[in-house]
Design a protein around this motif. Structure first.
Motif, PDB file in Angstrom:
ATOM      1  N   ARG A  23       0.654  -1.143   0.267  1.00 19.07           N
ATOM      2  CA  ARG A  23       0.165  -0.180   0.343  1.00 19.07           C
ATOM      3  C   ARG A  23       1.005   1.182  -0.333  1.00 19.07           C
ATOM      4  N   VAL A  24       0.476   2.181  -0.853  1.00 13.16           N
ATOM      5  CA  VAL A  24       1.154   3.877  -0.918  1.00 13.16           C
ATOM      6  C   VAL A  24       0.810   4.373   0.873  1.00 13.16           C
ATOM      7  N   ALA A  25       2.331   3.790   1.161  1.00 11.44           N
ATOM      8  CA  ALA A  25       2.211   5.155   2.531  1.00 11.44           C
ATOM      9  C   ALA A  25       2.514   6.847   2.564  1.00 11.44           C
ATOM     10  N   ALA A  26       3.514   6.725   1.284  1.00 13.63           N
ATOM     11  CA  ALA A  26       3.810   8.074   1.142  1.00 13.63           C
ATOM     12  C   ALA A  26       3.650   8.427   0.256  1.00 13.63           C
ATOM     13  N   VAL A  27       3.901   9.723  -0.583  1.00 15.11           N
ATOM     14  CA  VAL A  27       4.080  10.676  -1.826  1.00 15.11           C
ATOM     15  C   VAL A  27       4.485  11.696  -2.087  1.00 15.11           C
ATOM     16  N   ALA A  28       5.139  12.134  -2.846  1.00 15.18           N
ATOM     17  CA  ALA A  28       5.825  13.257  -3.451  1.00 15.18           C
ATOM     18  C   ALA A  28       5.144  13.344  -4.742  1.00 15.18           C
ATOM     19  N   GLY A  29       5.026  14.325  -4.903  1.00 18.44           N
ATOM     20  CA  GLY A  29       5.175  15.569  -6.186  1.00 18.44           C
ATOM     21  C   GLY A  29       5.772  16.094  -6.081  1.00 18.44           C
ATOM     22  N   PHE A  30       6.655  16.550  -7.417  1.00 17.34           N
ATOM     23  CA  PHE A  30       7.754  17.252  -7.758  1.00 17.34           C
ATOM     24  C   PHE A  30       7.154  17.599  -9.838  1.00 17.34           C
ATOM     25  N   ARG A  31       8.193  18.244  -9.864  1.00 15.00           N
ATOM     26  CA  ARG A  31       9.242  18.516 -11.178  1.00 15.00           C
ATOM     27  C   ARG A  31      10.009  19.703 -11.096  1.00 15.00           C
ATOM     28  N   HIS A  32      10.259  18.866 -12.418  1.00  9.95           N
ATOM     29  CA  HIS A  32      12.147  19.848 -13.039  1.00  9.95           C
ATOM     30  C   HIS A  32      12.046  21.328 -12.763  1.00  9.95           C
ATOM     31  N   MET A  33      12.911  22.462 -12.398  1.00 13.91           N
ATOM     32  CA  MET A  33      12.258  23.649 -12.818  1.00 13.91           C
ATOM     33  C   MET A  33      13.801  24.709 -12.711  1.00 13.91           C
ATOM     34  N   THR A  34      13.579  25.603 -13.638  1.00 13.54           N
ATOM     35  CA  THR A  34      14.796  26.915 -14.250  1.00 13.54           C
ATOM     36  C   THR A  34      14.352  28.056 -13.580  1.00 13.54           C
ATOM     37  N   ASN A  35      15.941  28.267 -12.959  1.00 12.09           N
ATOM     38  CA  ASN A  35      14.590  29.815 -13.270  1.00 12.09           C
ATOM     39  C   ASN A  35      15.944  30.430 -11.964  1.00 12.09           C
ATOM     40  N   GLU A  76      18.141  11.410  -5.670  1.00 10.04           N
ATOM     41  CA  GLU A  76      18.840  11.191  -6.614  1.00 10.04           C
ATOM     42  C   GLU A  76      18.509  11.541  -7.847  1.00 10.04           C
ATOM     43  N   GLU A  77      16.838  11.793  -8.141  1.00 13.13           N
ATOM     44  CA  GLU A  77      16.278  12.226  -9.476  1.00 13.13           C
ATOM     45  C   GLU A  77      17.712  13.385  -9.725  1.00 13.13           C
ATOM     46  N   ALA A  78      17.174  14.057  -9.285  1.00  8.51           N
ATOM     47  CA  ALA A  78      17.632  15.710  -8.525  1.00  8.51           C
ATOM     48  C   ALA A  78      19.513  15.435  -9.481  1.00  8.51           C
ATOM     49  N   ARG A  79      20.226  15.074  -8.786  1.00  6.83           N
ATOM     50  CA  ARG A  79      21.697  14.679  -9.680  1.00  6.83           C
ATOM     51  C   ARG A  79      21.395  14.197 -10.798  1.00  6.83           C
ATOM     52  N   ARG A  80      21.053  13.597 -11.380  1.00  6.53           N
ATOM     53  CA  ARG A  80      20.557  12.008 -12.125  1.00  6.53           C
ATOM     54  C   ARG A  80      20.101  13.511 -13.044  1.00  6.53           C
ATOM     55  N   LEU A  81      19.116  14.183 -13.275  1.00  7.01           N
ATOM     56  CA  LEU A  81      19.207  14.842 -13.943  1.00  7.01           C
ATOM     57  C   LEU A  81      19.901  16.950 -13.906  1.00  7.01           C
ATOM     58  N   GLY A  82      20.919  16.387 -13.821  1.00  4.47           N
ATOM     59  CA  GLY A  82      21.868  17.336 -13.635  1.00  4.47           C
ATOM     60  C   GLY A  82      21.445  18.978 -13.434  1.00  4.47           C
ATOM     61  N   CYS A  83      20.662  18.269 -11.960  1.00  2.00           N
ATOM     62  CA  CYS A  83      20.121  19.375 -11.305  1.00  2.00           C
ATOM     63  C   CYS A  83      21.519  20.262 -10.402  1.00  2.00           C
ATOM     64  N   ALA A  84      21.058  21.564 -10.036  1.00  2.00           N
ATOM     65  CA  ALA A  84      21.813  22.144  -9.051  1.00  2.00           C
ATOM     66  C   ALA A  84      21.363  21.581  -7.740  1.00  2.00           C
ATOM     67  N   GLY A  85      19.665  21.577  -7.085  1.00  2.00           N
ATOM     68  CA  GLY A  85      19.019  20.650  -6.208  1.00  2.00           C
ATOM     69  C   GLY A  85      17.974  20.541  -5.550  1.00  2.00           C
ATOM     70  N   VAL A  86      17.166  20.651  -4.785  1.00  2.00           N
ATOM     71  CA  VAL A  86      15.756  20.458  -4.887  1.00  2.00           C
ATOM     72  C   VAL A  86      15.993  21.722  -3.441  1.00  2.00           C
ATOM     73  N   HIS A  87      13.975  21.828  -3.968  1.00  2.00           N
ATOM     74  CA  HIS A  87      13.567  23.019  -3.128  1.00  2.00           C
ATOM     75  C   HIS A  87      11.961  22.766  -2.583  1.00  2.00           C
ATOM     76  N   TYR A 114      17.725  32.529  -9.799  1.00  2.00           N
ATOM     77  CA  TYR A 114      17.476  31.994  -8.305  1.00  2.00           C
ATOM     78  C   TYR A 114      18.112  30.989  -7.907  1.00  2.00           C
ATOM     79  N   ALA A 115      17.832  30.018  -8.649  1.00  2.00           N
ATOM     80  CA  ALA A 115      18.165  28.466  -8.110  1.00  2.00           C
ATOM     81  C   ALA A 115      19.136  27.738  -9.814  1.00  2.00           C
ATOM     82  N   GLY A 116      18.449  28.395 -10.606  1.00  2.00           N
ATOM     83  CA  GLY A 116      19.211  27.744 -12.144  1.00  2.00           C
ATOM     84  C   GLY A 116      18.524  26.248 -11.781  1.00  2.00           C
TER      85      GLY A 116
END
Length: 140
Positions: free
Chosen positions: A54-66, A99-110, A68-70
């Motif tokens: 069963r789903v115990a927890a969930v995260a919704g996210f998106r890849h962004m570029t702006n 790990e997904e942020a690193r895989r996508l070459g992102c500068a971080g997570v917000h 102030y944060a790249g």
């Protein structure tokens, strides 16, 4: 625990966990429809499953570029069923998103978090997040 990304066919599995954070979501169909619309804007949904599948927890996210944060991942939603809290599901989801942020070459997570959510804030701080700003909003 198992972490897996959800797609249009299994989005409904996340409804109960998401509703713990977003009680205004009053129907599973409306939730699935809203996620489908957000997916067109890059929204992704990942779930942590308990040993019974069963789903115990969930995260919704998106890849962004702006400016102030790249390039970064922005976590819109992170929610755990009350019965599954303090079992490591949210920490596992945060690690997966890192790990997904690193895989996508992102500068971080917000993310933003409501001021009364002290347990969540402890989790974020212990996971390496800092509080670099205050978030302001205006509704019409």
């Amino acid at each position: 625990m198992t972490i897996s990304e959800l797609n249009d066919e299994n989005t409904a599995l996340a409804y109960d966990a998401m509703r713990a954070l977003r009680p205004h979501l009053t129907s599973e169909d409306a939730f699935v429809s809203a996620v489908r619309i957000q997916r067109k804007e890059g929204y992704r949904l990942v779930a942590s499953f308990d040993p019974d599948g069963r789903v115990a927890a969930v995260a919704g996210f998106r890849h962004m570029t702006n400016l102030y944060a790249g390039s970064h991942l922005y976590i819109d939603d992170l929610s755990t069923l009350p019965s599954a809290r303090k079992q490591g599901h949210a920490s596992a989801l945060l690690s997966w998103v890192d790990e997904e942020a690193r895989r996508l070459g992102c500068a971080g997570v917000h993310l933003d978090s409501g001021t009364p959510r002290h347990d969540a804030h402890r989790l974020y701080l212990s996971s390496g997040y800092v509080i670099p700003a205050l978030h302001f909003s205006k509704t019409f």
